[in-house]
Design a protein around this motif. Structure first.
Motif, PDB file in Angstrom:
ATOM      1  N   GLY A 142       0.939  -1.498  -0.043  1.00  0.00           N
ATOM      2  CA  GLY A 142      -0.100  -0.035  -0.129  1.00  0.00           C
ATOM      3  C   GLY A 142       0.742   1.340   0.026  1.00  0.00           C
ATOM      4  N   VAL A 143       1.971   1.159   0.622  1.00  0.00           N
ATOM      5  CA  VAL A 143       2.829   2.391   0.879  1.00  0.00           C
ATOM      6  C   VAL A 143       3.654   2.538  -0.502  1.00  0.00           C
ATOM      7  N   LEU A 144       4.137   1.587  -1.018  1.00  0.00           N
ATOM      8  CA  LEU A 144       4.698   1.679  -2.435  1.00  0.00           C
ATOM      9  C   LEU A 144       3.496   2.032  -3.699  1.00  0.00           C
ATOM     10  N   ASP A 145       2.443   1.746  -3.331  1.00  0.00           N
ATOM     11  CA  ASP A 145       1.265   2.141  -4.341  1.00  0.00           C
ATOM     12  C   ASP A 145       0.976   3.626  -4.057  1.00  0.00           C
ATOM     13  N   LEU A 146       1.279   4.291  -3.045  1.00  0.00           N
ATOM     14  CA  LEU A 146       1.043   5.524  -2.824  1.00  0.00           C
ATOM     15  C   LEU A 146       2.156   6.434  -3.626  1.00  0.00           C
ATOM     16  N   GLY A 147       3.165   5.697  -3.943  1.00  0.00           N
ATOM     17  CA  GLY A 147       4.383   6.513  -4.650  1.00  0.00           C
ATOM     18  C   GLY A 147       5.271   7.238  -3.997  1.00  0.00           C
ATOM     19  N   LEU A 148       5.347   6.959  -2.510  1.00  0.00           N
ATOM     20  CA  LEU A 148       6.064   7.665  -1.592  1.00  0.00           C
ATOM     21  C   LEU A 148       7.577   7.388  -1.888  1.00  0.00           C
ATOM     22  N   PRO A 149       8.538   8.311  -1.664  1.00  0.00           N
ATOM     23  CA  PRO A 149       9.982   7.970  -2.155  1.00  0.00           C
ATOM     24  C   PRO A 149      10.516   7.027  -0.627  1.00  0.00           C
ATOM     25  N   VAL A 150      10.132   5.800  -0.754  1.00  0.00           N
ATOM     26  CA  VAL A 150      10.643   5.010   0.412  1.00  0.00           C
ATOM     27  C   VAL A 150      12.220   4.743   0.595  1.00  0.00           C
ATOM     28  N   ALA A 151      12.711   4.937   1.682  1.00  0.00           N
ATOM     29  CA  ALA A 151      14.005   4.482   1.800  1.00  0.00           C
ATOM     30  C   ALA A 151      14.251   3.139   2.653  1.00  0.00           C
ATOM     31  N   SER A 152      13.376   3.181   3.553  1.00  0.00           N
ATOM     32  CA  SER A 152      13.298   1.711   4.456  1.00  0.00           C
ATOM     33  C   SER A 152      11.992   1.631   5.040  1.00  0.00           C
ATOM     34  N   PHE A 153      11.569   0.204   5.281  1.00  0.00           N
ATOM     35  CA  PHE A 153      10.396  -0.033   6.154  1.00  0.00           C
ATOM     36  C   PHE A 153      11.101  -1.035   7.155  1.00  0.00           C
ATOM     37  N   THR A 154      11.193  -0.875   8.240  1.00  0.00           N
ATOM     38  CA  THR A 154      11.491  -1.856   9.208  1.00  0.00           C
ATOM     39  C   THR A 154      10.607  -1.695  10.738  1.00  0.00           C
ATOM     40  N   GLU A 155      10.655  -2.879  11.079  1.00  0.00           N
ATOM     41  CA  GLU A 155      10.018  -3.196  12.432  1.00  0.00           C
ATOM     42  C   GLU A 155      10.515  -2.233  13.567  1.00  0.00           C
ATOM     43  N   ASP A 156       9.699  -1.742  14.110  1.00  0.00           N
ATOM     44  CA  ASP A 156      10.227  -1.037  15.227  1.00  0.00           C
ATOM     45  C   ASP A 156      10.693  -1.612  16.498  1.00  0.00           C
ATOM     46  N   ARG A 157      11.864  -1.690  16.797  1.00  0.00           N
ATOM     47  CA  ARG A 157      12.495  -2.659  18.116  1.00  0.00           C
ATOM     48  C   ARG A 157      11.969  -2.344  19.281  1.00  0.00           C
ATOM     49  N   LYS A 158      11.433  -0.993  19.246  1.00  0.00           N
ATOM     50  CA  LYS A 158      10.658  -0.576  20.619  1.00  0.00           C
ATOM     51  C   LYS A 158       9.636  -1.602  21.027  1.00  0.00           C
ATOM     52  N   HIS A 159       9.299  -2.364  20.164  1.00  0.00           N
ATOM     53  CA  HIS A 159       8.069  -3.246  20.340  1.00  0.00           C
ATOM     54  C   HIS A 159       8.707  -4.626  21.123  1.00  0.00           C
ATOM     55  N   LEU A 160       9.809  -4.780  20.961  1.00  0.00           N
ATOM     56  CA  LEU A 160      10.329  -5.971  21.728  1.00  0.00           C
ATOM     57  C   LEU A 160      10.316  -5.448  23.161  1.00  0.00           C
ATOM     58  N   ASN A 161      11.060  -4.391  23.476  1.00  0.00           N
ATOM     59  CA  ASN A 161      10.970  -3.740  24.842  1.00  0.00           C
ATOM     60  C   ASN A 161       9.356  -3.574  25.141  1.00  0.00           C
ATOM     61  N   GLN A 162       8.339  -3.210  24.427  1.00  0.00           N
ATOM     62  CA  GLN A 162       7.085  -3.066  24.846  1.00  0.00           C
ATOM     63  C   GLN A 162       6.445  -4.701  25.104  1.00  0.00           C
ATOM     64  N   ALA A 163       6.823  -5.716  24.542  1.00  0.00           N
ATOM     65  CA  ALA A 163       6.573  -6.975  24.637  1.00  0.00           C
ATOM     66  C   ALA A 163       7.063  -7.333  26.182  1.00  0.00           C
ATOM     67  N   PHE A 164       8.383  -6.887  26.540  1.00  0.00           N
ATOM     68  CA  PHE A 164       8.972  -7.082  27.866  1.00  0.00           C
ATOM     69  C   PHE A 164       8.095  -6.290  28.964  1.00  0.00           C
ATOM     70  N   MET A 165       7.802  -5.046  28.586  1.00  0.00           N
ATOM     71  CA  MET A 165       7.143  -4.327  29.587  1.00  0.00           C
ATOM     72  C   MET A 165       5.601  -4.874  29.612  1.00  0.00           C
ATOM     73  N   ASP A 166       5.042  -5.469  28.704  1.00  0.00           N
ATOM     74  CA  ASP A 166       3.708  -6.106  29.095  1.00  0.00           C
ATOM     75  C   ASP A 166       4.098  -7.376  29.679  1.00  0.00           C
ATOM     76  N   LEU A 167       4.837  -8.212  29.640  1.00  0.00           N
ATOM     77  CA  LEU A 167       5.025  -9.401  30.267  1.00  0.00           C
ATOM     78  C   LEU A 167       5.343  -9.269  31.904  1.00  0.00           C
ATOM     79  N   THR A 168       6.301  -8.325  31.980  1.00  0.00           N
ATOM     80  CA  THR A 168       6.748  -8.007  33.407  1.00  0.00           C
ATOM     81  C   THR A 168       5.900  -7.030  34.061  1.00  0.00           C
ATOM     82  N   GLU A 169       5.962  -7.101  35.453  1.00  0.00           N
ATOM     83  CA  GLU A 169       5.161  -6.136  36.147  1.00  0.00           C
ATOM     84  C   GLU A 169       6.394  -4.801  36.488  1.00  0.00           C
TER      85      GLU A 169
END
Lengths: 608, 319
Positions: free
Chosen positions: B287-314
């Motif tokens: 969808g992003v490519l179809d919008l014709g945007l000048p894409v340099a990269s599309f990467t998973e936000d690593r903050k989410h690993l930390n978020q997962a950790f935060m969700d699992l721990t108290e």
């Protein structure tokens, strides 16, 4: 802008006292002090009150003796407890890396020192207050002068301040509490015991003359409180050395406080030995010796006993050349005194000879060195956090301990050479003398046997040196920190040497006055050494008159005593080795696994 | 990887419990570590990581439950277990007055290696840790990073099949940290199983095959890394970087399944969060490519690993 009004407070003092109050150790030490005081006083008073007096009226006027005993106990308490409490005053801050924070505050250097000093003195004074009921008890019997009471308060107070200031000085100078503690005690040993003792012996002057300057306990004891109407000018002038030395200690503490605040940890002994190494190498590189090396250290790398290799190759007091130097250092005075005695011949007086003084001093130094070294074998690994890695290897706990002790063997051999020199010199000097002669120690040679003397001396080396090492090792295994290991080992050794004799003597003299015998001294591991050296096996008693204490009696006492301590050595050594893994803090090899259980089955454990 | 999972686990922890006085450090802990894997053991401070490690390496005895290393019980077969493991504690415990070579030789002897073999083994481990040029240096004079390399070399001296590393990267600078991770990857390639404890999940994210998360003595998650993300992130976030600054907020928000879009401050980049139930990563990227945007990269936000950790721990510190 409102200017903040300066507030008067003692934040460091408050922090020190709060910390002390929160520490379990404070209360344990207080109980220990109370035990020393009350048990000591009870044992001392017991004979006085219940056994030697037939009428209550006869006790009147005995209060002075009791009072002097209590004051002596208080002095003992100060010398025993205050260094242990004060040596950590600054070093604990350095070890916890909190000293820099303290220096960054508005507290001045003198403020820090004084508040630290007072923070240690207040608990000590509260300890000393425990003696008030005993003093009141003694006072009721009469004979105590009011000047004596105030003199005791004055001298006990000054002594506390002097000892605390001295320990504070070493605490400011040293990097670690262990270093400060060792330095303070070596200072003690030489200033309070060795130098006055040797000077007194050489010059033939009573020790009290020297103790006068440094030993307020002796000064208080020998002072004539009764006949001098106003003793204060004399007491104050007599206290001047005490006051001046306190000021010197405090000034030096102030000097070192910042200068040595961030000093890097270093091994002082190693630095001294390395300095000596370079001196000897320079001296050795001449046209005669041409740098010859007589003894080379054997293996450069561990063959199959890595712990033993490290202990012998990497520890200063285990390396051959250093042990040799220590041995030579101790040998020089022994040879000098032996030569003097050789020319002097048998003595006609009962003075204790220089050789015997040297022997007792050598025993004290040896006990101190071996205790500290042995208690540190495991405790130092624990505090430097190197133990876990070693424990994760397949080396068994038993092997680790045996290899650790192997490192001390060279030191024991080196020290044994010094002991042997004294023993053989003494035996040679006594050789061929009649039983009416006095030996070089000034004691009668009645029923003296060279063989028995040498057997006793050699047994003391074989058994007592090992006993000191394994006892200290045992306590070092149990203790969690280095300072606890060292203090605990020294305390255990002192208690073992003193307590059995005091308890047995008091109980015997109280329960069966006729059965009392000086032979109870042999209950102390130190006692038999003195008995053998002085050829003294107790005075007259109803059961065993002096005339009956012939060769057989003496052999039995000697062998029975060493047999007992040999068994004790075997017991302690086996206990250490059998429980080595548990003491070291790891799993022992067990035949079966622990069955799975639910969380409700949990048993509490302590952190290793 | 499928064949690997058929083999019995290197480390099998079952219903493990341990308490210090009135403090329960571990409560019915269960997890397994597969052969030749790099397993992360993550948890906040005081979660019970070091206690677990000490039990595995036979320094503590389990009060309940069982721990098996290569099928051997850590209580009943202590010596055999010690021969198969290499343990690196969380502190720099070293004999500082020894040279690097002497230190390694000392532990070689402690593990019972013959003197003739030790030269070869030490040369190998020094080469692996890139410390062969410093073998005659005193440990006391080495930097922290180098000391950690020596520690790792020491762990490898007895050629253990299982490495137990407790916070190996703590206190290291970024370069030393990256180099350490490279060595660990090399060791995994050599067939070692590595059990690594850390309190920083993101540090292990790219390194580990599997992970166990522990909090307050309880296991919160144990399994592979992807599973952690799947379980924890129902709403994954990706970072879209563009070659030039374009106001694409409204266009991105209009893509199907996208929940939120927010610009990253000071950069030509957007944070895009979508609902995993409505769409997937490929569809969003298309969808992003179809919008014709000048894409340099599309990467998973690593903050989410930390978020997962935060969700699992108290939250908060353990009492």
């Amino acid at each position: 802008m409102n200017q903040r009004r300066p507030t008067i407070g003692f934040p460091l003092l408050v922090k020190e006292l709060t910390e002390a109050a929160a520490r379990r150790r404070t209360y344990l030490v207080r109980v220990g002090y109370a035990l020393l005081l009350f048990v000591g006083a009870f044992l001392m008073f017991f004979g006085n009150i219940f056994s030697r007096q037939t009428s209550p009226l006869a006790l009147l006027g005995q209060g002075e003796n009791m009072f002097l005993m209590i004051v002596a106990l208080q002095f003992t308490g100060i010398y025993l407890f205050l260094p242990a409490m004060t040596c950590s005053a600054i070093t604990s801050e350095k070890e916890r890396d909190t000293f820099a924070l303290l220096l960054l505050t508005r507290l001045g250097q003198w403020t820090i020192l004084i508040e630290k000093l007072v923070g240690r003195l207040i608990p000590m004074f509260t300890f000393m207050l425990l003696a008030l009921p005993l003093m009141a008890f003694a006072y009721t019997y009469g004979g105590v002068q009011s000047a004596q009471i105030w003199g005791a308060v004055w001298l006990l107070g000054l002594t506390s301040v002097q000892v605390a200031a001295m320990c504070l000085m070493f605490s400011a100078y040293c990097r670690t509490t262990t270093g400060a503690f060792m330095a303070a005690h070596l200072f003690y040993f030489f200033i309070f015991f060795a130098i006055p003792g040797l000077m007194a012996d050489v010059a033939g002057v009573p020790e009290q003359r020297y103790m006068y300057f440094v030993g307020p306990a002796v000064y208080f004891d020998i002072f004539d409180w009764r006949s001098i109407p106003n003793p204060w000018p004399q007491v104050v002038s007599g206290s001047l050395p005490l006051i001046l030395s306190t000021i010197v200690f405090l000034v030096l503490a102030r000097r070192y406080l910042v200068r040595r605040a961030f000093v890097q940890p270093r091994n002082l002994l190693r630095s001294i030995f390395r300095g000596l190494d370079s001196v000897f190498v320079t001296l050795n590189n001449n046209w005669v010796t041409k740098g010859v090396v007589l003894v080379k250290e054997s293996a450069a790398l561990p063959v199959d006993r890595p712990v033993a290799w490290r202990e012998t190759m990497k520890k200063n007091l285990s390396q051959f050349r250093y042990v040799l130097r220590i041995c030579l250092l101790f040998e020089l005075p022994i040879v000098a005194v032996a030569v003097i005695l050789l020319f002097e011949g048998p003595r006609s007086s009962r003075d204790v000879s220089g050789l015997t003084v040297l022997l007792f001093m050598l025993w004290i130094l040896t006990a101190l060195i071996l205790t500290v070294q042995a208690s540190n074998l495991i405790a130092s690994e624990r505090s430097r956090q190197t133990l876990d890695v070693l424990l994760a290897t397949p080396l068994s706990g038993r092997d680790i301990l045996l290899e650790k002790v192997q490192g001390l063997r060279r030191l024991m051999y080196g020290l044994s050479v010094c002991f042997l020199s004294i023993f053989f010199c003494e035996a040679w000097l006594r050789w061929g003398l009649g039983s009416n002669n006095f030996n070089s120690s000034g004691f009668s040679l009645y029923h003296y046997s060279t063989v028995r003397y040498l057997v006793g001396s050699l047994l003391s080396l074989v058994i007592h040196l090992q006993l000191i090492v394994w006892l200290a090792m045992w306590i070092g295994l149990i203790a969690k920190t280095q300072i606890r290991a060292i203090l605990g080992s020294l305390a255990a050794l002192i208690v073992w040497c003193v307590l059995p004799v005091i308890v047995a003597a008091s109980l015997l003299s109280a329960a069966m006055p006729n059965a009392y015998d000086d032979l109870v001294i042999s209950l102390s591991p130190a006692g038999i050494i003195g008995m053998n050296e002085l050829n003294w096996y107790g005075g007259n008693s109803v059961q065993f008159p002096y005339s009956e204490r012939g060769p057989l009696f003496r052999w039995l006492v000697l062998l029975g005593n060493f047999g007992f301590y040999g068994l004790m050595l075997f017991f302690i050594r086996e206990r250490c080795l059998r429980n080595a893994d548990r003491y070291l803090g790891r799993c022992e090899d067990q035949p079966a696994a622990v069955p799975p259980a639910t969380i409700t089955d949990l048993q509490p454990a302590t952190m290793s | 990887m499928a064949s690997v999972f058929e083999t019995p686990p290197v480390l099998d922890v079952q219903r493990l419990s341990y308490a210090f006085k009135n403090h329960r450090a571990l409560i019915n802990v269960n997890f397994q570590v597969q052969p030749q894997s790099l397993h992360g053991f993550v948890g906040p401070n005081g979660a019970g990581k070091t206690t677990t490690l000490k039990i595995i390496c036979t320094l503590l005895q389990p009060q309940a439950g069982s721990v098996r290393v290569f099928g051997m019980d850590v209580v009943g077969q202590v010596k055999e277990v010690r021969r198969r493991i290499g343990f690196m504690p969380d502190h720099f415990s070293m004999y500082r007055q020894m040279t690097v070579y002497e230190y390694l030789d000392f532990f070689g002897a402690a593990y019972g290696l013959a003197q003739s073999d030790r030269d070869r083994v030490i040369a190998d481990v020094l080469a692996l840790t890139d410390m062969d040029g410093r073998k005659d240096s005193l440990i006391n004079g080495l930097s922290r990073g180098m000391q950690q390399r020596v520690s790792l070399a020491r762990v490898l001296v007895n050629d253990p099949d299982l490495l137990l590393l407790d916070e190996p990267a703590s206190g290291l600078d970024p370069r030393a940290r990256i180099e350490l991770m490279e060595i660990l990857q090399e060791l995994r390639r050599m067939g070692k199983t590595i059990f690594i404890s850390s309190h920083i999940l993101s540090e292990l994210a790219e390194l580990c095959d599997s992970v166990t998360i522990i909090d307050r003595g309880l296991i919160k998650y144990s399994g592979d890394m992807d599973g952690l993300l799947v379980d924890a992130a129902a709403h994954p976030t990706y970072v879209l970087r563009l070659r030039e600054s374009v106001d694409a907020g409204e266009q991105l928000q209009s893509l199907p399944g996208v929940l939120s879009v927010s610009p990253l401050e000071g950069k030509p980049a957007w944070s895009v969060t979508y609902d995993r139930e409505l769409t997937d990563t490929n569809t969003v990227l298309r969808g992003v490519l179809d919008l014709g945007l000048p894409v340099a990269s599309f990467t998973e936000d690593r903050k989410h690993l930390n978020q997962a950790f935060m969700d699992l721990t108290e939250r908060g510190v353990r009492a």
